[in-house]
Design a protein around this motif. Structure first.
Motif, short mmCIF file in Angstrom:
data_model
loop_
_atom_site.label_atom_id
_atom_site.label_comp_id
_atom_site.label_asym_id
_atom_site.label_seq_id
_atom_site.Cartn_x
_atom_site.Cartn_y
_atom_site.Cartn_z
N ARG A 1 0.81 -1.20 0.00
CA ARG A 1 0.00 0.00 0.00
C ARG A 1 0.86 1.26 0.00
O ARG A 1 1.87 1.34 0.71
CB ARG A 1 -0.91 0.02 1.24
CG ARG A 1 -1.72 -1.25 1.44
CD ARG A 1 -2.63 -1.57 0.27
NE ARG A 1 -3.64 -0.58 0.03
CZ ARG A 1 -4.83 -0.57 0.61
NH1 ARG A 1 -5.15 -1.50 1.49
NH2 ARG A 1 -5.72 0.36 0.30
N SER B 1 4.34 11.40 1.34
CA SER B 1 3.87 10.06 0.99
C SER B 1 5.00 9.23 0.40
O SER B 1 6.03 9.77 -0.04
CB SER B 1 2.69 10.13 0.01
OG SER B 1 3.04 10.85 -1.14
N ARG C 1 -4.02 11.62 -1.51
CA ARG C 1 -5.44 11.49 -1.17
C ARG C 1 -5.67 10.27 -0.29
O ARG C 1 -5.28 9.16 -0.64
CB ARG C 1 -6.29 11.36 -2.43
CG ARG C 1 -6.32 12.62 -3.28
CD ARG C 1 -7.13 13.73 -2.64
NE ARG C 1 -7.20 14.91 -3.50
CZ ARG C 1 -6.42 15.97 -3.35
NH1 ARG C 1 -5.54 15.99 -2.38
NH2 ARG C 1 -6.54 16.99 -4.16
N ALA C 2 -6.33 10.50 0.85
CA ALA C 2 -6.65 9.42 1.77
C ALA C 2 -7.99 9.72 2.41
O ALA C 2 -8.29 10.87 2.72
CB ALA C 2 -5.58 9.28 2.84
N SER C 3 -8.77 8.68 2.63
CA SER C 3 -10.10 8.89 3.21
C SER C 3 -10.40 7.92 4.32
O SER C 3 -11.54 7.80 4.75
CB SER C 3 -11.18 8.77 2.12
OG SER C 3 -11.14 7.48 1.54
N GLY C 4 -9.39 7.22 4.79
CA GLY C 4 -9.62 6.22 5.82
C GLY C 4 -9.76 6.83 7.19
O GLY C 4 -9.82 8.05 7.36
N LEU D 1 -3.04 5.54 1.43
CA LEU D 1 -3.52 6.43 0.37
C LEU D 1 -4.58 5.74 -0.47
O LEU D 1 -4.47 4.58 -0.82
CB LEU D 1 -2.37 6.85 -0.52
CG LEU D 1 -1.30 7.75 0.09
CD1 LEU D 1 -0.28 8.14 -0.98
CD2 LEU D 1 -1.91 9.00 0.71
N ASP D 2 -5.59 6.53 -0.83
CA ASP D 2 -6.56 6.08 -1.83
C ASP D 2 -6.01 6.34 -3.23
O ASP D 2 -6.18 5.53 -4.14
CB ASP D 2 -7.88 6.86 -1.68
CG ASP D 2 -8.55 6.57 -0.36
OD1 ASP D 2 -9.23 7.48 0.16
OD2 ASP D 2 -8.41 5.45 0.15
N THR D 3 -5.42 7.50 -3.38
CA THR D 3 -4.91 7.94 -4.68
C THR D 3 -3.56 8.58 -4.48
O THR D 3 -3.40 9.46 -3.63
CB THR D 3 -5.87 8.97 -5.32
OG1 THR D 3 -7.19 8.43 -5.38
CG2 THR D 3 -5.41 9.34 -6.73
N TRP D 4 -2.57 8.12 -5.24
CA TRP D 4 -1.24 8.72 -5.20
C TRP D 4 -1.31 10.10 -5.81
O TRP D 4 -1.95 10.28 -6.85
CB TRP D 4 -0.28 7.83 -6.00
CG TRP D 4 1.11 8.37 -6.06
CD1 TRP D 4 1.68 9.07 -7.09
CD2 TRP D 4 2.10 8.31 -5.01
NE1 TRP D 4 2.95 9.43 -6.74
CE2 TRP D 4 3.24 8.98 -5.49
CE3 TRP D 4 2.12 7.76 -3.74
CZ2 TRP D 4 4.40 9.09 -4.73
CZ3 TRP D 4 3.27 7.87 -2.99
CH2 TRP D 4 4.39 8.52 -3.47
#
Length: 119
Positions: free
Chosen positions: A31, A49, A104-107, A98-101
């Motif tokens: 991840r 990141s 972006r993270a939404s956890g 990260l959701d998107t490199w």
């Protein structure tokens, strides 16, 4: 996967700290991971990141040249090295998947670790 950031503390401006992020309940080996922070009264913001392999990193302009990010997949952990700290780096720091490199993270943010830089 649960993520726990640690290693924060009180440091004088110009000082250094290294934060750790330990993962449990699963692996973060494949991840991409990010560090974020939230200062009092401010929005949460991206800090740094690292890709799952560790071969690429990305930094917010505000920390570029002062912070480093690394990982040890054998220990299921990610690290944030902070150098030349400034009072404006004072914040609660969090690590997230990260959701998107690259930023972006939404956890779930968890408790984070407090970093306080005195002037």
């Amino acid at each position: 996967v649960q993520l726990q950031a640690s290693g924060g503390g009180l440091v004088q401006a110009g000082g250094s700290l290294t934060l750790s992020c330990a993962a449990s309940g699963g692996t973060i080996r494949y991840r991409n991971m990010g560090w974020f922070r939230q200062a009092p009264g401010k929005e949460r913001e991206f800090v740094a990141s690292i890709t799952w392999s560790g071969d690429s990193t990305y930094f917010a302009d505000s920390v570029k040249g002062r912070f480093t990010v690394s990982r040890d997949n054998t220990k299921n952990a990610v690290y944030l090295g902070m150098d030349k700290l400034k009072p404006e780096d004072t914040a609660v720091y969090y690590c997230l998947i990260l959701d998107t490199w690259p930023d972006r993270a939404s956890g779930y943010w968890g408790q984070g670790t407090q970093v306080t830089v005195s002037s």
